[in-house]
Scaffold this active site. Sequence first.
Site, PDB file in Angstrom:
ATOM      1  CD1 TRP B 390      -1.940  -2.083   1.371  1.00  7.49           C
ATOM      2  CD2 TRP B 390      -3.422  -0.804   0.114  1.00  7.49           C
ATOM      3  NE1 TRP B 390      -3.614  -2.927   1.105  1.00  7.49           N
ATOM      4  CE2 TRP B 390      -4.024  -2.359   0.187  1.00  7.49           C
ATOM      5  CE3 TRP B 390      -3.670   0.523  -0.998  1.00  7.49           C
ATOM      6  CZ2 TRP B 390      -5.317  -2.232  -0.554  1.00  7.49           C
ATOM      7  CZ3 TRP B 390      -4.655   0.041  -1.245  1.00  7.49           C
ATOM      8  CH2 TRP B 390      -5.444  -1.399  -1.445  1.00  7.49           C
ATOM      9  CB  ILE B 395       4.089   7.283  -5.025  1.00  7.72           C
ATOM     10  CG1 ILE B 395       5.144   5.442  -5.323  1.00  7.72           C
ATOM     11  CG2 ILE B 395       5.184   8.243  -5.217  1.00  7.72           C
ATOM     12  CD1 ILE B 395       5.748   5.426  -3.929  1.00  7.72           C
ATOM     13  CG  HIS B 431     -10.992   1.919  -2.302  1.00  2.28           C
ATOM     14  ND1 HIS B 431      -9.976   2.862  -1.709  1.00  2.28           N
ATOM     15  CD2 HIS B 431     -10.243   1.326  -2.771  1.00  2.28           C
ATOM     16  CE1 HIS B 431      -8.974   2.950  -2.663  1.00  2.28           C
ATOM     17  NE2 HIS B 431      -8.822   1.637  -3.480  1.00  2.28           N
TER      18      HIS B 431
END
Lengths: 511, 511
Positions: B390, B395, B431
């Site tokens: 993760w 990045i 999400h």
Amino acid sequence: MSDLNVNGALTRRRGATLRAATVRAANGDSATGTASLVDGDVSLHDGQRTRESFLELAAAKSEKKKRRVEVGDRLSCHKAQESLLSSASGYRNYRGVINWCVVMLVLSNARLFLENILKYGILVDPIQVISLFLNDPYSWPAACLLIVSNVFILVALYTERQLSKGSLSEFAGFLVHCINLSILLTFPAAVVLWVPSMTSVGGAIALGFYTILFLKLYSYEDVNRWCREQSTAKAKKLSRSLSCPSSQQFKGGEQKVCYPGNLTIKDMYYFVLAPTLCYELNFPRSPKIRIQFLLRRLFEMLFFIQLLVFLTQQWMVPIIQSSMKPLEDMDLSLMTERLLRLAVPNHLLWLMFFYWFFHSTMNFTAELLRFGDRQFYNDWWNSESVTYFWQNWNIPVHKWCLRHFYKPLLRKGFSKMFSQSAVFFLSAFFHEYLVSVPLRMFRLWAFTGMMAQLPLAWLVGRFLRGNYGNAAVWISIIIGQPFAVLMYVHDYYVMNYGDGDLLPLTLLDEQ
Amino acid sequence: MSDLNVNGALTRRRGATLRAATVRAANGDSATGTASLVDGDVSLHDGQRTRESFLELAAAKSEKKKRRVEVGDRLSCHKAQESLLSSASGYRNYRGVINWCVVMLVLSNARLFLENILKYGILVDPIQVISLFLNDPYSWPAACLLIVSNVFILVALYTERQLSKGSLSEFAGFLVHCINLSILLTFPAAVVLWVPSMTSVGGAIALGFYTILFLKLYSYEDVNRWCREQSTAKAKKLSRSLSCPSSQQFKGGEQKVCYPGNLTIKDMYYFVLAPTLCYELNFPRSPKIRIQFLLRRLFEMLFFIQLLVFLTQQWMVPIIQSSMKPLEDMDLSLMTERLLRLAVPNHLLWLMFFYWFFHSTMNFTAELLRFGDRQFYNDWWNSESVTYFWQNWNIPVHKWCLRHFYKPLLRKGFSKMFSQSAVFFLSAFFHEYLVSVPLRMFRLWAFTGMMAQLPLAWLVGRFLRGNYGNAAVWISIIIGQPFAVLMYVHDYYVMNYGDGDLLPLTLLDEQ
């Protein structure tokens, strides 16, 4: 050569890793100041850098300076650098990809297994296995053939005894051996072909045993002749005997036999049972039977034979049956799909068979007989050429071909090219013999398959090197075998069940 | 730490290779005398040995001796040695197995591809793709949303300008930013939920864009506030400004801007378009646009987007449709089979998407904008723990979380454990936001999936190391995603098509 390549490749990879480490170290520059990553599981360079920064700050003894550095770090968080996958980055560490391959393979095959069980249910049937060996429970033709084989062994032994005493001329002995070996090959073939109670599997096992015996007795005759030739030479020149080397050449304390002291029933049967095809007067012997080793091999033997039968019934047979229709119709895309579908189970079964026979069974026999030479196979899995594969996957046969066929041909003045082709021809003959006779049909697929190895070896050796050559060898193993299997099975079904009379499972699988 | 492990592993493997070479050299003893293998393609040790033997023989100048050695070699062809696969042999070179994995993967997937084409024919339909974006060709709600986003950008910029002039108090500015960012998240969600001509795909893209903008503007506000804090500190202490570091710290010859010189429209839009989420006054810039690099990334972008659409239509959709029935019936074994069947295409699509977005698209944008920092991802494929994955696969988001969420929380005195959980919670929220709103259904599968990473990370970190940890990470990626996908798709179908009203393809695949 191959070992040199490995070291070279490792050195190169090592270099790449060091480069990658340098790249990472450079990347790590941005991570200064306080704890720089979300948790403690950080990479080496970041961790070191963080610690160094802390030491520096402690030395400065200035809370204000620390605060300033922190804020400066907060404000500037980007650094000119390339993406890892850009060629300019010099990054090459993809070792995780190997694990990815393994995970993907396991998952795909787990799915195949589940799909198979869902589609066909449990197909395993032990009774069916017995019926492969026995047509008629009161007639065991394959077992009878195995008992009869003792006749050929004893004929070979007594001929050699007569030859050693000189009561039989070299030419007469040669003639007797020739007749003995010819009958050894033709008699079981005739029995398998014309005895109706002989099943295909029983016939194949009997013929396999006779083929091994043929190669062993051929070697026995050759070696004993060489010993006689040497004794004659020794007698002429009065030089030291080489047929029985002086004892300091051997490490073991056992008594070594000299020709003709080897011509005993015990010595003969030890050779027949030993896991080798090349006769030798004094086999290297292991010091003792390791019980633990023996039991482990026995367990493997029992386990893998069960697994082989299970996977064949559950996985191979349904695919083969569902391939009959496309093969009959010559439906090319469906044929390719079935071929690829068959390739995976066929290949896994072959790998298991290899381990079962060449590692478990042969080591078990060798341990039981205290036979010292356990080189039954070499590192064929790394072979970068087709020839390397054929030289290394079956060492007993390779050794026999080299000692009793290839080198004698060379000594007789034949070219390397011719001798090599002759070896493949002989191998092709025996492959065909072991398949066609038990199936009672002559289609030359096995023969063609073996002979096709010659141009394939040339092509791979000419155009592919290193890992590409290795991949080509794997592809030829994985694809070539099921191709031949499909050809034979198709012809067998067509011959035995006729058109449209295939087993009912075939229809299930078609839309 | 990980790099150290790699080097260690390589050294160990190297040692194993050398050991293996020694074993081979010992094995090579039997191959003395004349040409010892069937053809010239022999291993290094055998070849050397053969040559050495020849030299020896030439030195001895004795044809008889040569003959004697040859015969002696012929007579004794066995040597006490272990099989390579026995643990006692010390042999460890299985590099061919890697090629085997690759060949098996390619062949299995070739078969899947062929099976798919045979079963479904060509399913690709470009018109269908357009319909994913447009319900009504005269109403483009997603595009309108993108245009409206400029309002939020300009509000943020002018608030900062007022703050820099001091005509707005810090608290009032904070309030304006809060309101601006709240509307930025809620307004597009409301539009996506209640405008009927908005499709799911269009909505997801619009929301994705707004989420990125939210993170960017949050960073913009934070950095500008830090700059103001610093200027105040500087004014107080009369120390050197750190908000605009002296030019020798930068390699490029470009003029660096200082706060508040950065508060321009041009600077703002450069940041909005740049492939990063963290604002900085002076981004590192690449010296020039490399045309070849740009074209290559453009080609990759076009190629992979086509491939993604092709594989989704041809491979994913049929499997998903055929999974509806087992999911409705809660047929566990069939559900598992479909899940594993979906895992492979889903994973390959995700890998392609990763490359397409994080390498091709982001590098293309960066090259076009001469944005210097191309670290859009790190070596997550080697990750041995879930947290490493993760931290390294995305990045820009990781950097944002670290700089604007995790570190501020730490500075406010929260524990590492709490801050880390908070990061995962934030990630889980976004999400869910990006999936539930466009699909217009709230099921919390994505939220649960993200939050489940915390116990998973603990489990993997606690019990698995090295390659096992890496394999566990791969499994969680390969299996976890299609699980969530199936859940959402199932609920979506049930909601939109009702029971028994699935697309006709579903029925084709059931027996």
